[in-house]
Enzyme design. Structure first.
Site, PDB file in Angstrom:
ATOM      1  N   ASP A  13      -3.107   1.236  -0.198  1.00  0.00           N
ATOM      2  CA  ASP A  13      -1.857   1.921   0.132  1.00  0.00           C
ATOM      3  C   ASP A  13      -1.321   2.707  -1.072  1.00  0.00           C
ATOM      4  OD1 ASP A  13       0.227   2.630   1.806  1.00  0.00           O
ATOM      5  OD2 ASP A  13       1.432   0.878   1.303  1.00  0.00           O
ATOM      6  N   ASN A  61      -1.029   5.578  12.345  1.00  0.00           N
ATOM      7  CA  ASN A  61      -1.039   6.662  11.354  1.00  0.00           C
ATOM      8  C   ASN A  61      -1.229   8.027  12.008  1.00  0.00           C
ATOM      9  OD1 ASN A  61      -2.867   4.709   8.878  1.00  0.00           O
ATOM     10  ND2 ASN A  61      -0.661   4.931   9.169  1.00  0.00           N
TER      11      ASN A  61
END
Length: 199
Positions: A13, A61
């Site tokens: 991330d 996403n």
């Protein structure tokens, strides 16, 4: 005796935050995460880790702006091809029926037997999609440790069945700033954890 994780889950991330901090558009950080992925893979091989699972991108996403979706989709395609050259068995898991799934990765969506290290990459993966389709991920074994970069303390839907007893290690640094020491520190931390598996 040194306690070593057989299977490690990686949540890489912080690509977008890293891009902004470095004067790039948000979608500009994914390319920089590719070298981080290769460095980690090589360190894991040296440490004798048998299996790695990378979180590429999720079905959620795909709700992001088109430019970002294209950027991380392209980065996943490139990552798979780079990792394949490292002499490992690559398996890609995700919703192949979606327009978000890179079609050039379809040849990697069948698990193939073979010796050596196994590397799984979750591409357009969602836990609800997995569950509704009879847990397509069932062939992926239990994950001993999850390492997440970027400082967030959450799984974000990362293989909920396989991580039911995982130890969870958080690194505050953003993924493109990966260093080998971060990974060795995670391994050192893991060997000190008490494992009961519910016992």
């Amino acid at each position: 005796m040194y306690r070593k994780p057989k299977h490690i889950g990686i949540i890489p991330d912080g690509n977008r935050r890293w891009a902004v901090l470095n004067g790039l558009n948000k979608d500009g950080g994914y390319e920089y995460g590719l070298s981080a992925g290769l460095k980690l893979l090589r360190e894991a091989k040296k440490a004798g880790v048998e299996e790695l699972t990378y979180y590429g991108f999720t079905t959620d996403n795909c709700k992001r702006p088109k430019e970002q979706v294209q950027a991380f989709s392209k980065a996943c395609s490139k990552a798979v091809k780079l990792i394949k050259n490292e002499g490992v068995n690559v398996y890609v898991l995700g919703n192949t029926r979606s327009v978000c799934f890179p079609k050039d990765l379809l040849p990697y969506t069948e698990k193939k037997p073979g010796d050596g290290m196994k590397v799984n990459i979750l591409v357009n993966y969602g836990w609800e999609w997995d569950m509704k389709n009879g847990w397509i991920s069932r062939d992926i074994p239990r994950i001993d440790m999850v390492v997440r970069w970027g400082g967030m303390c959450r799984l974000s839907g990362f293989l909920p069945v396989q991580t039911v007893y995982s130890d969870f290690y958080i690194i505050k640094d953003l993924w493109p700033d990966f260093s080998e020491k971060q990974f060795t520190d995670a391994l050192d931390w893991y060997q000190k954890q008490d494992v009961t598996l519910g016992g």
